[in-house]
Design a protein around this motif. Structure first.
Motif, mmCIF file in Angstrom:
data_model
loop_
_atom_site.group_PDB
_atom_site.id
_atom_site.type_symbol
_atom_site.label_atom_id
_atom_site.label_comp_id
_atom_site.label_asym_id
_atom_site.label_seq_id
_atom_site.Cartn_x
_atom_site.Cartn_y
_atom_site.Cartn_z
ATOM 1 N N GLN A 120 34.202 37.909 38.673
ATOM 2 C CA GLN A 120 34.324 37.287 37.207
ATOM 3 C C GLN A 120 32.949 37.636 36.812
ATOM 4 O OE1 GLN A 120 32.915 32.766 36.982
ATOM 5 N NE2 GLN A 120 35.043 32.853 37.424
ATOM 6 N N CYS A 121 31.772 37.968 37.483
ATOM 7 C CA CYS A 121 30.401 38.116 36.969
ATOM 8 C C CYS A 121 30.227 39.395 36.416
ATOM 9 C CB CYS A 121 29.389 37.879 38.037
ATOM 10 S SG CYS A 121 27.691 37.885 37.494
ATOM 11 N N LYS A 122 31.016 40.297 37.270
ATOM 12 C CA LYS A 122 31.081 41.663 36.687
ATOM 13 C C LYS A 122 31.678 41.928 35.267
ATOM 14 C CE LYS A 122 30.969 44.280 41.263
ATOM 15 N NZ LYS A 122 31.640 45.049 42.090
ATOM 16 N N ASN A 123 32.975 40.931 35.292
ATOM 17 C CA ASN A 123 33.613 41.049 34.233
ATOM 18 C C ASN A 123 32.860 40.515 32.839
ATOM 19 O OD1 ASN A 123 36.578 39.913 35.654
ATOM 20 N ND2 ASN A 123 35.951 41.816 35.418
ATOM 21 N N LEU A 124 31.992 39.455 33.361
ATOM 22 C CA LEU A 124 30.906 38.907 32.227
ATOM 23 C C LEU A 124 30.073 39.975 31.775
ATOM 24 C CD1 LEU A 124 29.404 36.914 30.549
ATOM 25 C CD2 LEU A 124 28.320 36.461 32.698
#
Length: 310
Positions: A120-124
């Motif tokens: 999720q953080c990488k997607n951000l």
């Protein structure tokens, strides 16, 4: 609500004066974590501050709200995948396993859950449109639940002061990062189920668990540490991401914990968990016997229920 007012007062310290509205970016954690934080977000909005909540497009509890601005970003997983990861994690907690087997099984399932939220953080950070929006918005501070480190990484990336709003970290990190003294002779570690009055062998066990904790957490957060180092373009450690937090708002009550020294920027706001109150359901059975083990604020109850209605 006194706790809610206290919580908002500490956040105001990082925002402009009361005559000027501040601009706050909120990076929450999904699930029950968000339910407590939402009360603070709504109160800050009522006080005239501009609040932007940054949430993924796929989530459990974090829905759009009229109380503040919501900014979403795309993610690469589905709600079903999120549900499955959490169901496995919960099922592990319900297994009655002895120490240290309980730690090993919980660790393996935690790695899977953590990986989901690291994605999720990488997607951000892969969303250039979202990063551009955040960079141009001119935020004064960040309020975040740091359990998966994304908010802390984002705050370091934009060089913004940040406030932690949390229940606690595994591996005692919420005391380790602010450099609180943690005497092993009377401060029991999680999973040992010791009290603050330990025998010699229990203290030895406590010391061994403490030595393993940082290794445990470094392994648990390995992917996030590597990713944060890439984003910040410098080598960072687990403690590097945490120890620069301006304020720690801790969602538990000091009186339910074992006595220990804490730092001045650590504020206990356990009452915030009672912001949404509902009446208790009707009790239809009476517990004849109740065995319990207390470890800090963790209470494990074992009820033997009789067949007699009240």
């Amino acid at each position: 609500n006194m706790t809610l007012r206290l919580c908002c007062a500490w956040i105001f310290i990082l925002l402009p004066g009361l005559s000027d509205a501040g601009k706050l970016l909120v990076v929450p954690m999904d699930g029950s974590h968000w339910l407590s934080m939402r009360q603070v977000v709504e109160k800050l909005t009522e006080r005239g501050h501009e609040v932007v909540v940054l949430i993924p497009e796929v989530s459990w509890q974090m829905k759009t709200t009229q109380a503040c601005t919501v900014k979403t970003y795309p993610v690469s997983y589905t709600l079903e995948e999120l549900d499955n990861a959490f169901h496995e994690y919960v099922a592990t907690h319900l297994k009655d396993l002895p120490f240290p087997l309980n730690v090993l099984v919980l660790y393996n399932n935690s790695v899977h859950v953590f990986h989901t939220f690291f994605v999720q953080c990488k997607n951000l950070f892969n969303s250039k449109e979202t990063l551009q929006y955040l960079n141009q918005s001119g935020f004064d501070a960040i309020l975040t639940d740091p359990i998966f480190m994304c908010g802390a990484t984002l705050a370091n990336y934009f060089s913004l002061p940040f406030v932690f709003f949390m229940r606690g970290f595994p591996c005692n990190l919420h005391y380790e990062a602010p450099q609180c003294p943690s005497p092993l002779s009377y401060t029991p570690r999680l999973f040992t189920f010791n009290s603050d009055r330990m025998t010699f062998f229990q203290r030895v066990e406590n010391a061994l668990v403490a030595l393993l904790e940082l290794v445990y957490c470094n392994s648990l957060y390995k992917d996030m540490i590597k990713f944060s180092s890439e984003v910040l373009q410098r080598d960072v450690s687990l403690l590097d991401l945490l120890n620069s937090a301006s304020i720690w708002l801790l969602r538990f009550d000091f009186v339910f914990e074992y006595v220990r020294p804490v730092m001045p920027n650590m504020v206990f706001i356990g009452g915030i968990n009672c912001a949404q109150r509902k009446p208790l359901c009707k009790v239809t059975h009476f517990p004849m016997k109740c065995d319990y083990v207390v470890s800090g604020s963790l209470v494990i109850w074992n009820f033997f229920i009789s067949g007699n209605d009240l």
